[in-house]
Design a protein around this motif. Structure first.
Motif, short mmCIF file in Angstrom:
data_model
loop_
_atom_site.label_atom_id
_atom_site.label_comp_id
_atom_site.label_asym_id
_atom_site.label_seq_id
_atom_site.Cartn_x
_atom_site.Cartn_y
_atom_site.Cartn_z
N ALA A 70 -28.49 -6.68 -27.71
CA ALA A 70 -28.13 -6.49 -26.20
C ALA A 70 -26.89 -6.32 -25.90
O ALA A 70 -26.00 -7.33 -26.58
N LYS A 71 -26.30 -5.51 -25.39
CA LYS A 71 -24.91 -5.36 -25.01
C LYS A 71 -24.99 -5.39 -23.62
O LYS A 71 -25.68 -4.56 -22.81
N ILE A 72 -23.88 -6.17 -23.14
CA ILE A 72 -23.87 -6.04 -21.55
C ILE A 72 -22.45 -5.27 -21.25
O ILE A 72 -21.38 -5.51 -21.72
N ASN A 73 -22.70 -4.41 -20.44
CA ASN A 73 -21.35 -3.56 -19.91
C ASN A 73 -20.84 -4.45 -18.72
O ASN A 73 -21.62 -4.79 -17.87
N PRO A 74 -19.67 -4.30 -18.69
CA PRO A 74 -19.01 -4.83 -17.36
C PRO A 74 -19.15 -3.78 -16.20
O PRO A 74 -19.23 -2.63 -16.39
N LEU A 75 -19.05 -4.39 -14.92
CA LEU A 75 -19.02 -3.63 -13.74
C LEU A 75 -17.95 -2.54 -13.76
O LEU A 75 -16.78 -3.08 -14.10
N PRO A 76 -18.08 -1.47 -13.17
CA PRO A 76 -16.84 -0.48 -13.17
C PRO A 76 -15.95 -1.22 -11.77
O PRO A 76 -16.54 -1.71 -10.85
N MET A 77 -14.87 -0.90 -12.03
CA MET A 77 -13.80 -1.62 -11.25
C MET A 77 -13.52 -0.69 -10.14
O MET A 77 -13.16 0.46 -10.33
N VAL A 78 -13.64 -1.17 -8.82
CA VAL A 78 -13.26 -0.28 -7.59
C VAL A 78 -12.65 -1.21 -6.66
O VAL A 78 -13.21 -2.33 -6.28
N TRP A 79 -11.46 -0.68 -5.95
CA TRP A 79 -11.01 -1.68 -4.89
C TRP A 79 -10.42 -0.63 -4.26
O TRP A 79 -9.45 0.08 -4.44
N LEU A 80 -10.56 -0.55 -2.75
CA LEU A 80 -9.95 0.08 -1.74
C LEU A 80 -8.78 -0.36 -1.21
O LEU A 80 -8.29 0.30 -0.16
N GLY A 81 -8.33 -1.59 -1.37
CA GLY A 81 -7.25 -2.40 -1.00
C GLY A 81 -7.94 -3.09 0.22
O GLY A 81 -8.79 -3.35 0.56
N ASN A 82 -6.82 -3.84 0.68
CA ASN A 82 -6.73 -4.87 1.89
C ASN A 82 -7.19 -4.17 3.14
O ASN A 82 -6.80 -3.09 3.41
N ASP A 83 -7.92 -4.85 3.99
CA ASP A 83 -7.89 -4.55 5.33
C ASP A 83 -6.96 -4.09 5.96
O ASP A 83 -5.64 -4.61 5.86
N THR A 84 -6.77 -3.03 6.90
CA THR A 84 -5.58 -2.48 7.35
C THR A 84 -5.86 -2.20 8.56
O THR A 84 -6.81 -2.02 9.32
N VAL A 85 -4.59 -1.44 9.37
CA VAL A 85 -4.12 -0.98 10.76
C VAL A 85 -3.69 0.40 10.79
O VAL A 85 -2.90 0.38 9.81
N LEU A 86 -4.27 1.10 11.44
CA LEU A 86 -3.95 2.56 11.43
C LEU A 86 -3.39 2.81 12.99
O LEU A 86 -4.04 2.32 14.02
N PHE A 87 -2.15 3.17 13.18
CA PHE A 87 -1.49 3.33 14.48
C PHE A 87 -1.46 5.07 14.77
O PHE A 87 -1.30 5.61 13.92
N GLY A 88 -1.99 5.59 15.69
CA GLY A 88 -2.17 6.76 16.42
C GLY A 88 -2.58 7.87 15.30
O GLY A 88 -3.62 7.47 14.96
N LEU A 109 -5.48 1.86 16.15
CA LEU A 109 -4.69 1.32 17.50
C LEU A 109 -3.89 2.51 18.16
O LEU A 109 -3.22 2.97 17.40
N ASP A 110 -4.25 2.76 19.35
CA ASP A 110 -3.45 3.72 20.05
C ASP A 110 -2.11 2.94 20.39
O ASP A 110 -1.97 1.86 20.70
N TYR A 111 -1.04 3.64 20.14
CA TYR A 111 0.55 3.05 20.54
C TYR A 111 0.30 2.60 22.03
O TYR A 111 1.09 1.56 22.24
N SER A 112 -0.34 3.27 22.77
CA SER A 112 -0.06 2.77 24.30
C SER A 112 -0.74 1.62 24.62
O SER A 112 -0.55 0.89 25.64
N GLN A 113 -1.60 0.99 23.67
CA GLN A 113 -2.27 -0.17 23.79
C GLN A 113 -1.35 -1.29 23.50
O GLN A 113 -1.65 -2.32 23.72
N LEU A 114 -0.49 -1.20 22.63
CA LEU A 114 0.38 -2.22 22.06
C LEU A 114 1.46 -2.85 22.86
O LEU A 114 1.70 -1.95 23.82
N ARG A 115 1.55 -3.96 22.92
CA ARG A 115 2.42 -4.64 23.65
C ARG A 115 3.76 -5.05 22.98
O ARG A 115 3.85 -5.50 21.86
N ILE A 116 4.84 -4.91 23.77
CA ILE A 116 6.25 -5.38 23.28
C ILE A 116 6.34 -6.59 23.91
O ILE A 116 6.63 -6.68 25.13
N PRO A 117 6.52 -7.80 23.31
CA PRO A 117 7.05 -8.93 23.85
C PRO A 117 8.37 -8.92 24.84
O PRO A 117 9.28 -8.44 24.36
#
Length: 186
Positions: free
Chosen positions: A23-41, A100-108
């Motif tokens: 019996a041979k156990i193959n490891p699962l293939p590695m796949v990683w898309l990165g950390n959750d993120t935010v895109l602007f505009g 996020l749309d730039y128009s939704q962002l707040r500037i303190p």
């Protein structure tokens, strides 16, 4: 578990036979898309799952290529990829992308650079009001210009390219007085 196993087969007549199996156990293939993120505009993000040992890519978007480009759009996207390697082993990963749309962002409008450790730097942008977004957004600004002027229009501080929080000091490092300052952000 991987290893050598002896198998004994007994049929209805109580005859038995033996065999050995490896019996041979193959490891699962590695796949990683990165950390959750935010895109602007109109920002885009390349999601790359490519690996020379992978044969099949199946994306939630319907794509079958090793990588895809995701564009910013309103709302939340949960993008997943399922991969299969040469041993027919499968794995998957998911990334959550908030747009996020730039128009939704707040500037303190205020901060208190008095050295008490509370609100000492001017960080922006702030999440939209009423948003369930509970993370800082400035790490996602990869190209930003900030110019801060005093009430007479004199440039007192600036930052270019990567985000830098303003600490209430001028470009020489001297503390500016409490006052009203104006800014341009590109």
């Amino acid at each position: 578990q991987a290893g050598t196993y002896k198998v004994r087969l007994i049929d209805q007549t109580q005859s038995c036979s033996y065999d050995t199996i490896e019996a041979k156990i193959n490891p699962l293939p590695m796949v990683w898309l990165g950390n959750d993120t935010v895109l602007f505009g109109n920002q885009t993000l390349l999601l790359d799952a490519s690996n020379p040992n992978l044969l099949v890519y199946q994306w939630s978007t319907g794509d079958i290529l090793p990588s895809i480009t995701v564009t910013g759009q309103a709302g939340i996207q949960n993008i997943w990829v399922k991969v299969t390697d040469e041993n027919s082993c499968k794995n998957s990963d998911t990334i959550r992308i908030r747009a996020l749309d730039y128009s939704q962002l707040r500037i303190p409008s205020a901060f208190t650079p008095n050295g008490d450790g509370i609100n000492d730097k001017w960080y922006f942008p702030a999440p939209p009001r009423g948003s369930d977004l509970d993370q800082d957004l400035y790490p996602y600004l990869d190209d930003v210009e900030v110019h801060v002027f005093n009430r007479w229009g004199k440039l007192v501080w600036e930052a270019n390219h990567k985000f830098v929080a303003w600490d209430g000091k001028d470009m020489k490092g001297e503390t500016l007085p409490m006052d009203s300052y104006h800014y341009l952000i590109k």
